[in-house]
Design an enzyme around this catalytic site. Structure first.
Site, PDB file in Angstrom:
ATOM      1  CB  SER A   1      -0.135  -7.972  -1.292  1.00  0.00           C
ATOM      2  OG  SER A   1      -0.966  -9.135  -0.478  1.00  0.00           O
TER       3      SER A   1
ATOM      4  CE  LYS B   1      -4.380  -1.457   1.602  1.00  0.00           C
ATOM      5  NZ  LYS B   1      -4.202  -2.954   1.946  1.00  0.00           N
TER       6      LYS B   1
ATOM      7  CD  GLU C   1     -11.160   5.340   0.905  1.00  0.00           C
ATOM      8  OE1 GLU C   1     -11.149   6.473   0.827  1.00  0.00           O
ATOM      9  OE2 GLU C   1     -10.624   4.248   0.671  1.00  0.00           O
TER      10      GLU C   1
HETATM   11  C1  LIG Z   1      -5.123  -3.914   1.165  1.00  0.00           C
HETATM   12  C2  LIG Z   1      -4.342  -5.398   1.045  1.00  0.00           C
HETATM   13  C3  LIG Z   1      -4.862  -6.126  -0.037  1.00  0.00           C
HETATM   14  C4  LIG Z   1      -5.903  -5.924  -1.272  1.00  0.00           C
HETATM   15  O1  LIG Z   1      -5.924  -4.787  -1.768  1.00  0.00           O
HETATM   16  P1  LIG Z   1      -5.657  -4.713  -3.188  1.00  0.00           P
HETATM   17  O2  LIG Z   1      -5.876  -3.472  -3.464  1.00  0.00           O
HETATM   18  O3  LIG Z   1      -6.387  -5.709  -4.092  1.00  0.00           O
HETATM   19  O4  LIG Z   1      -4.071  -5.169  -3.370  1.00  0.00           O
HETATM   20  C5  LIG Z   1      -4.046  -7.358  -0.132  1.00  0.00           C
HETATM   21  N1  LIG Z   1      -2.919  -7.525   0.682  1.00  0.00           N
HETATM   22  C6  LIG Z   1      -2.716  -6.826   1.587  1.00  0.00           C
HETATM   23  C7  LIG Z   1      -1.427  -7.302   2.527  1.00  0.00           C
HETATM   24  C8  LIG Z   1      -3.177  -5.701   1.931  1.00  0.00           C
HETATM   25  O5  LIG Z   1      -2.892  -4.762   2.929  1.00  0.00           O
END
Ligand SMILES: *Cc1c(COP(=O)(O)O)cnc(C)c1O
Length: 422
Positions: free
Chosen positions: A406, A95, A117
């Site tokens: 992610s 993020k 938000e």
């Molecule tokens: C917020 C988040 C997501 C989901 O958001 P995307 O916009 O689909 O990437 C996925 N993995 C993590 C670790 C997150 O913090």
């Protein structure tokens, strides 16, 4: 008086096929246009890009490693699994890539205030951090119920100097926080920048957020070519709003050898669970809101239908009345009834395949990766890992799977430990 408007053809594409657009109140057209024009200008600006790269490297910790998960691959006995380590970014997820990019946009546009938000608080924390970093004042809109559930994230935001505005309207969760943030923006856009957290919302946000997250895919391409001297056979990423997935997919979209797979929250299963109750309520003529379907999943691309949600046309989980469903996932980041419009396009074009993975599978993948590699993945990312585990076993040893990890899962340890206990 003459505004220096760009000619039409120099603007960005407003639609991805039929998806996307700007389904917003008239009042927001002007700030969206201002954002688009500034983004087009700054995208090509050398100082802007040098500054962006500086903070991505020195603050966010880029480039993140591409790690060959040797023990996981051996254990599964099939394809080689590589992990793109976005969990090693500052604050533990991808993020921050988008937050730095947009906060810099705000700064270069001369805005003094940032608003955003947040649902579970992860996006809010990342926006609070970059606001502190660039000396911008910051307001985070958060549903009152979410704020109670996520006290430690509220504390983090406040310590970073953000004001957390607890939204008391509606269901007191994410969508009400979105509405409130938009209302505030419409009244204050002269000095205020709205920092959206995923590839969702009205044009140009899905394009801007995608561009800032594409750094993941660009690095991964370079890294896999260095490690294996060829492109991977599969790239797998989880899809909530869709930003980490599109970020890693984008530089590979034109490749014919790479199969792209998005993994959605299958929750407790793909059936929409009170469909029956809903039908009975209709028969008995009960209030229509009693018919609102509660989905047991967040599999928007597998189970959704076309509709307008949060400013753009995309697939969305909705009932027969067009009321938005409540989604469910064990992971807060995938618990979302919409999806970015470009994913809807990619799905319909067959350029990316989207599959659901259930809560229970994500928990198993979380535990296995932690045990075998000493890496605790976010529950969101665990969905992608779970799919990769199933796929790897069907593939040959020389085949390559690249998974976007992610985020890190320290935030999810209690959830995983309590899973199945009540
Ligand atoms: C917020 C988040 C997501 C989901 O958001 P995307 O916009 O689909 O990437 C996925 N993995 C993590 C670790 C997150 O913090």
């Amino acid at each position: 008086m003459a505004q220096n408007f760009l000619s039409k053809k120099k603007l960005l594409k407003k639609y991805f096929g039929q998806f996307g657009g700007q389904f917003v109140p008239e009042l927001l057209i002007k700030p969206l246009r201002e954002l688009e024009e500034n983004y087009i200008r700054l995208k090509l600006d050398k100082t802007f890009n040098n500054t962006l790269n500086y903070y991505l490297e020195k603050y966010a910790g880029r480039p993140t490693p591409l790690y060959f998960a040797r023990r996981l691959s051996l254990y599964l006995g099939g394809a080689k699994i590589y992990l793109k380590r976005e969990d090693l970014c500052h604050l533990g997820a991808h993020k921050i890539n988008n937050s730095i990019g947009q906060a810099l946009l705000a700064k270069y546009m001369g805005k003094k205030n940032i608003i955003a938000e947040t649902g579970a608080g992860q996006h809010g924390v990342s926006v609070a951090a970059v606001s502190a970093l660039f000396g911008l004042s910051c307001k985070i809109f958060m549903g009152e119920i979410d704020a109670k559930r996520q006290k430690s994230n509220v504390a983090r935001m406040e310590l970073m100097g953000a004001e957390v505005i607890k939204v008391k309207s509606g269901s007191k969760t994410l969508k009400d926080a979105c509405n409130e943030a938009l209302r505030y923006w419409a009244a204050n856009f002269d000095d205020t920048y709205y920092l959206l957290g995923s590839v969702v919302g009205p044009h140009p946000y899905p394009t801007i957020v995608r561009d800032f997250q594409t750094i993941i895919g660009k690095e991964a391409k370079r890294q896999i070519l260095k490690a294996e001297e060829r492109l991977p056979d599969y790239i797998i990423a989880c899809v909530g709003g869709g930003s980490n997935s599109i970020g890693i997919f984008y530089p590979f979209l034109k490749s014919e050898v790479v199969n792209l797979i998005g993994v959605e929250a299958g929750g407790e299963g793909l059936e929409n669970f009170d469909e029956k109750v809903c039908q009975e309520n209709i028969k008995e003529n009960k209030m229509r809101k009693n018919c609102l379907k509660k989905a047991k999943h967040g599999a928007t691309l597998n189970k959704g239908t076309k509709g307008v949600f949060q400013g753009s046309l995309s697939y969305v989980l909705q009932d027969n009345f067009g009321q938005i469903c409540q989604a469910h996932s064990i992971s807060a980041g995938l618990d979302y009834p919409g999806v970015g419009p470009e994913h809807s396009y990619l799905k319909d074009k067959g350029l990316v395949k989207y599959f659901p993975v259930k809560d229970s599978q994500a928990v198993d993948a979380f535990k296995l990766l932690t045990k075998l590699e000493g890496i605790i993945p976010a529950l969101e990312s665990s969905h992608a890992i779970a799919y990769a585990m199933v796929l790897a076993q069907k593939l040959k040893k020389e085949e390559i799977i690249l998974v976007n990890l992610s985020g890190r899962g320290d935030k999810d340890i209690d959830i995983v430990n309590n899973y199945g206990k009540n």
